[in-house]
Write a protein that holds these residues in place. Sequence first.
Motif, PDB file in Angstrom:
ATOM      1  N   PRO A  56       0.812  -1.230   0.000  1.00 11.42           N
ATOM      2  CA  PRO A  56       0.000   0.000   0.000  1.00 11.42           C
ATOM      3  C   PRO A  56       0.838   1.270   0.000  1.00 11.42           C
ATOM      4  O   PRO A  56       0.487   2.256  -0.659  1.00 11.42           O
ATOM      5  CB  PRO A  56      -0.825  -0.127   1.286  1.00 11.42           C
ATOM      6  CG  PRO A  56      -0.874  -1.597   1.565  1.00 11.42           C
ATOM      7  CD  PRO A  56       0.449  -2.129   1.109  1.00 11.42           C
ATOM      8  N   GLY A  57       1.950   1.256   0.739  1.00  9.42           N
ATOM      9  CA  GLY A  57       2.791   2.442   0.814  1.00  9.42           C
ATOM     10  C   GLY A  57       3.357   2.831  -0.544  1.00  9.42           C
ATOM     11  O   GLY A  57       3.406   4.018  -0.900  1.00  9.42           O
ATOM     12  N   LEU A  58       3.794   1.830  -1.323  1.00 11.28           N
ATOM     13  CA  LEU A  58       4.335   2.112  -2.653  1.00 11.28           C
ATOM     14  C   LEU A  58       3.238   2.559  -3.616  1.00 11.28           C
ATOM     15  O   LEU A  58       3.472   3.394  -4.495  1.00 11.28           O
ATOM     16  CB  LEU A  58       5.053   0.872  -3.199  1.00 11.28           C
ATOM     17  CG  LEU A  58       6.387   0.524  -2.530  1.00 11.28           C
ATOM     18  CD1 LEU A  58       6.962  -0.774  -3.116  1.00 11.28           C
ATOM     19  CD2 LEU A  58       7.390   1.660  -2.712  1.00 11.28           C
ATOM     20  N   ILE A  59       2.049   2.002  -3.462  1.00 13.98           N
ATOM     21  CA  ILE A  59       0.931   2.438  -4.298  1.00 13.98           C
ATOM     22  C   ILE A  59       0.631   3.910  -4.022  1.00 13.98           C
ATOM     23  O   ILE A  59       0.425   4.712  -4.954  1.00 13.98           O
ATOM     24  CB  ILE A  59      -0.319   1.579  -4.048  1.00 13.98           C
ATOM     25  CG1 ILE A  59      -0.084   0.151  -4.564  1.00 13.98           C
ATOM     26  CG2 ILE A  59      -1.550   2.199  -4.708  1.00 13.98           C
ATOM     27  CD1 ILE A  59      -1.244  -0.792  -4.319  1.00 13.98           C
ATOM     28  N   ALA A  60       0.632   4.281  -2.730  1.00 16.45           N
ATOM     29  CA  ALA A  60       0.398   5.682  -2.373  1.00 16.45           C
ATOM     30  C   ALA A  60       1.499   6.579  -2.937  1.00 16.45           C
ATOM     31  O   ALA A  60       1.226   7.694  -3.419  1.00 16.45           O
ATOM     32  CB  ALA A  60       0.319   5.831  -0.855  1.00 16.45           C
ATOM     33  N   LEU A  61       2.741   6.094  -2.903  1.00 15.12           N
ATOM     34  CA  LEU A  61       3.864   6.858  -3.458  1.00 15.12           C
ATOM     35  C   LEU A  61       3.690   7.051  -4.960  1.00 15.12           C
ATOM     36  O   LEU A  61       3.944   8.139  -5.496  1.00 15.12           O
ATOM     37  CB  LEU A  61       5.185   6.142  -3.168  1.00 15.12           C
ATOM     38  CG  LEU A  61       6.451   6.791  -3.736  1.00 15.12           C
ATOM     39  CD1 LEU A  61       6.637   8.191  -3.158  1.00 15.12           C
ATOM     40  CD2 LEU A  61       7.679   5.922  -3.454  1.00 15.12           C
ATOM     41  N   GLY A  62       3.248   5.995  -5.649  1.00 12.74           N
ATOM     42  CA  GLY A  62       3.019   6.101  -7.087  1.00 12.74           C
ATOM     43  C   GLY A  62       1.914   7.100  -7.408  1.00 12.74           C
ATOM     44  O   GLY A  62       2.040   7.914  -8.325  1.00 12.74           O
ATOM     45  N   LEU A  63       0.832   7.048  -6.621  1.00 12.63           N
ATOM     46  CA  LEU A  63      -0.276   7.981  -6.840  1.00 12.63           C
ATOM     47  C   LEU A  63       0.153   9.423  -6.574  1.00 12.63           C
ATOM     48  O   LEU A  63      -0.368  10.358  -7.195  1.00 12.63           O
ATOM     49  CB  LEU A  63      -1.453   7.622  -5.943  1.00 12.63           C
ATOM     50  CG  LEU A  63      -2.171   6.303  -6.261  1.00 12.63           C
ATOM     51  CD1 LEU A  63      -3.249   6.010  -5.227  1.00 12.63           C
ATOM     52  CD2 LEU A  63      -2.786   6.351  -7.657  1.00 12.63           C
ATOM     53  N   ALA A  64       1.123   9.602  -5.668  1.00 14.70           N
ATOM     54  CA  ALA A  64       1.608  10.951  -5.355  1.00 14.70           C
ATOM     55  C   ALA A  64       2.329  11.582  -6.537  1.00 14.70           C
ATOM     56  O   ALA A  64       2.489  12.807  -6.586  1.00 14.70           O
ATOM     57  CB  ALA A  64       2.528  10.903  -4.140  1.00 14.70           C
ATOM     58  N   HIS A  65       2.779  10.749  -7.496  1.00 15.17           N
ATOM     59  CA  HIS A  65       3.427  11.289  -8.702  1.00 15.17           C
ATOM     60  C   HIS A  65       2.432  12.001  -9.610  1.00 15.17           C
ATOM     61  O   HIS A  65       2.823  12.868 -10.400  1.00 15.17           O
ATOM     62  CB  HIS A  65       4.092  10.152  -9.500  1.00 15.17           C
ATOM     63  CG  HIS A  65       5.385   9.662  -8.906  1.00 15.17           C
ATOM     64  ND1 HIS A  65       5.439   8.991  -7.714  1.00 15.17           N
ATOM     65  CD2 HIS A  65       6.667   9.749  -9.357  1.00 15.17           C
ATOM     66  CE1 HIS A  65       6.698   8.658  -7.448  1.00 15.17           C
ATOM     67  NE2 HIS A  65       7.452   9.118  -8.424  1.00 15.17           N
TER      68      HIS A  65
END
Length: 354
Positions: A56-65
């Motif tokens: 989930p943390g990496l998904i959130a990081l990707g969405l932050a792009h």
Amino acid sequence: MGEILLIMVNSASNRKWFKKIVLPAIRWVLPVIIFVIIFQKIDFARLMESLSKATPGLIALGLAHAPVLILIGAFRWWSLLKQNLNKKISFIFVLKHYWTGLALGFFAPASLGWDAYRVYVSGRRYGEYTTNAAIIIVEKLMALVTCMALIVILAPMLPIAQTPEIERILYFAYFLLFGSAVFVVGVIFTLRNRSASILLEKMESFFLRVFGKITGKLNFGDKSEDKNISFRGMMAPIANPKVVGVIVLSFAIQFVSSAKSQVFFCALDYDIPFLVNLFVTPTIYFIFLLPISFGSIGIREGVYIVLYGLFGVPVEIALLVSFLNLSGMLLNNLIGGLIMFVFGTREECRETAL
């Protein structure tokens, strides 16, 4: 004579029916057909397993792009406006309407609604509608050059054999890159050659007469700036050395988009070289130029599967990455919708931060 008139009426009626009913129906039905084909090839157990193992943390990081892409795109538009309108341009105004236009234009084929909205709001505030339209064209042209250059440069470095699919992509990229180069050279020649300039002035006079009639009917206003627009002024941004900055910003957009997909692959625990994403991303860019489906939904999923499939990515992983990237796009649309709800879309709603 009566039969001819009847045929003309029927022909006009058929064209109107085709535009109002058939084309919208195709844009709604085609994505459904593509999804049916995709779902027939998916292993749903593997799809759910990959999704359950996602970080989930990496998904959130990707969405932050995703918002970063909007910031870069708005800065590119703002830079072009400053260079070519010779006026004080508010970045807050540009950012607000860049995001708002994205939300409003989501259901329009390709990015036509988004671009038309930007031309309208910037023209309404700063005048010079045709110059604003030319700025959008320059923006698209430089984005095209950047994407095609990336494809041509990266293709020999990819960990894949030269398949017929890759060769077709390369052929298309070479063709568009060459065509763009010829167009730019033609613009520079036209601006510097006296005979070509005379022809340009005659074309300009004809265009301005037609444009005057159109703007009169559409009630765009009678701003004095519009009367002084020339084709030379519209073409000048392409020959301006500062256009290199637009290319740099266009590359930044492609780089951040590629990094976003890379993070999503990491979130799904699938190892893929970054160069693959940097190659696939500009290719997918053309999905948004195809006036086929609303928001490119359905089309984009199919293309993700096909393109990443060339590099051995399983259908399930490619589909999940596509959905995650779509989530990033919807996030930007949500932000644009909130901005539109809070500030409205009227030009008079100016930012207090100015």
